[in-house]
Design an enzyme around this catalytic site. Structure first.
Site, short mmCIF file in Angstrom:
data_model
loop_
_atom_site.label_atom_id
_atom_site.label_comp_id
_atom_site.label_asym_id
_atom_site.label_seq_id
_atom_site.Cartn_x
_atom_site.Cartn_y
_atom_site.Cartn_z
N ASP A 16 -6.49 -4.11 5.98
CA ASP A 16 -7.60 -3.52 5.23
C ASP A 16 -8.71 -4.55 5.06
OD1 ASP A 16 -9.06 -1.72 3.81
OD2 ASP A 16 -7.84 -1.78 2.00
N LYS A 76 1.39 -13.11 7.07
CA LYS A 76 1.39 -14.19 6.08
C LYS A 76 2.84 -14.62 5.89
CE LYS A 76 -0.90 -16.62 3.12
NZ LYS A 76 -1.54 -17.82 3.59
N ASP A 83 -4.76 -16.12 6.81
CA ASP A 83 -5.93 -16.88 6.34
C ASP A 83 -6.59 -17.63 7.49
OD1 ASP A 83 -3.46 -18.06 6.19
OD2 ASP A 83 -3.86 -19.26 4.42
N TYR A 96 0.80 -1.22 0.00
CA TYR A 96 0.00 0.00 0.00
C TYR A 96 0.84 1.28 0.00
CZ TYR A 96 -4.74 -1.69 0.71
OH TYR A 96 -5.97 -2.25 0.54
#
Ligand code: NAP
Length: 413
Positions: free
Chosen positions: A302, A224, A278, A157
């Site tokens: 986000d 992640k 996840d 981002y």
């Protein structure tokens, strides 16, 4: 003190100061605000009505300083984000904003991202809690009580990206092939994902400090890192490091919890855990009560904050904030929903609760609590805007009328 080109700070009211790492808030702070685009014109005036009533109730007054961003600013200044607006936020430290429209795939850069970067508001902080009476896809939505700390300045981002075929993208592709033997298709756009120790640590530090100040039970580092080892994986490692090095006396890891304390959290300790993103998404749904404060990089944050918003009634409900050192810009999680602009239709709850969050930041906890209570009373009495009405019926009202009902309930508290 900055000069202003087209706006003038109010003469009554006092400035919020920041000294020795603490905000010093007068009883009548000057607070800049802008309505922003689309439904900002509906929800911001509605929220101000409620905030004024709540402040008065505890013997305080916000002296609002109207500034401009988005379409309004473009009309007035020929600039979507004029220096006046950024200067006002810098000078007065705490601001309330409505949503701003960002075109997809071209046009100008996100104004929201620019505000966060220019003012170094490095944490996006979003509390997600359930208000009784709201429709929810969960069986036990009352178990949701999260505060999400999303890193705001880095990750994919950061806006470091180049279009397919641009000379920069082609040069980078060639550089990576020549120097590192990495093959990337020539017709690729390229984005860069930086995650630094500095930015990670200051975010996790803020999350842990929040957990301490608000007597929360755990801070979960979401990442992640199994796939992106040197960015997301490093985020996890640096998170644990800051917990151990700076808050070692009040934090324990999950392993320590089981190895040394048989799974029973000792009094006064905060458990630091980590989860792969996840897995975290599904655990939010299946083991909701086990999560409390969450800290994560920008992109995951986000997605997760919108998903969490859906668990407690949707985007029209959830407040947000962008916090730096001694500075905060408060905004709802939702965007400008242009199709509903100016129709006195959408739900002002997110903007109202954003104001409540701002009051909390000012140390006006009592005002914040009565706002939440009054919103809950209103919804429970069946007075709702279209988004809630379509799930559970009730008395359908417009944005303004909903806020008026909240003010009436607030007066009874
Ligand atoms: P959005 O404006 O949040 O709207 C998406 C949908 O969420 C709406 O169509 C509506 O659902 C529901 N919704 C949003 N706010 C609501 C409210 N106050 N009350 C009731 N329902 C509400 O998202 P978007 O359409 O993806 O984005 C529109 C523009 O906003 C884009 O330019 C985007 O970049 C910008 N944006 C700005 C911010 C910000 O300023 N911080 C944040 C996000 C997006 P239904 O259609 O189902 O009724």
């Amino acid at each position: 003190m900055p000069g202003y080109e087209k706006v003038k700070p109010p003469e009554n009211g006092k400035k919020i100061r920041y000294e020795d790492g603490k905000l010093i808030v007068p009883d009548n702070p000057i607070i800049p605000y802008f309505e922003g685009d689309g439904i900002g014109k509906d929800v911001v005036p509605a929220a101000l009505m409620v905030l004024d009533a709540a402040a008065e109730k505890i013997g305080k007054e916000v002296v609002w300083f109207r500034v401009y961003a988005g379409e309004d600013a473009y009309k007035l200044y020929g600039d979507y984000l004029p220096a006046d607006t950024l200067n006002a936020i810098k000078e007065f430290r705490v601001a309330l904003k409505g949503p701003l429209t960002t075109p997809v795939g071209g046009g100008f850069r996100s104004l929201n991202v620019t505000i966060r970067q220019v003012l170094d508001l490095y944490a996006n902080v979003r509390p997600v809690y359930y208000l009784d009476g709201l429709p929810s896809p969960l069986k036990k939505p009352e178990l949701v009580d999260l505060v999400i700390f999303r890193e705001n300045t880095e990750d994919v981002y950061a806006g470091i990206e180049w279009q397919r075929g641009s000379s920069e993208a082609l040069k980078l592709i060639k550089f990576l092939a020549d120097k590192f033997g990495v093959q990337i298709r020539e017709d690729s756009g390229i984005g860069i994902k930086p995650i630094s120790e500095f930015a990670t640590k200051r975010l996790v530090r803020m999350a842990i400090q929040y957990a301490i100040d608000n007597e929360r039970e755990s801070v979960t580092i979401v990442h992640k890192g199994n796939i992106m080892k040197y960015t997301e994986g490093a985020f996890r490692d640096w998170g644990y490091e800051v917990a151990k090095e700076e808050f070692g006396d009040v934090t324990i890891t999950e392993d320590e919890l089981w190895d040394n304390y048989g799974g029973e959290v000792p009094k006064g300790k905060i458990v630091i855990k980590d989860r792969i993103a996840d897995n975290m998404f599904q655990q939010l749904l299946t083991r909701t009560a086990e999560y409390d404060v969450l800290a994560m990089p920008n992109l995951n944050g986000d997605y997760m904050s919108d998903a969490a918003a859906a668990m407690v009634g949707g985007l029209g409900i959830v407040p947000g904030s962008n916090i730096g050192d001694g500075m905060g810009v408060f905004e709802p999680v939702h965007g400008s929903a242009p199709k509903y602009a100016g129709q006195n239709k959408v739900n002002p709850t997110a903007e109202i609760l954003t104001g409540a969050l701002m009051f909390e930041y000012l140390g006006w906890k009592e005002a914040s609590e009565i706002i939440k209570k009054a919103v809950e009373m209103t919804i429970k009495s069946g007075i709702v805007t279209y988004d809630i009405h379509r799930h559970m019926g009730g008395k359908l009202v417009g944005t303004r009328e909903f806020a008026q009902a909240v003010v009436e309930n607030l007066q009874t508290l």
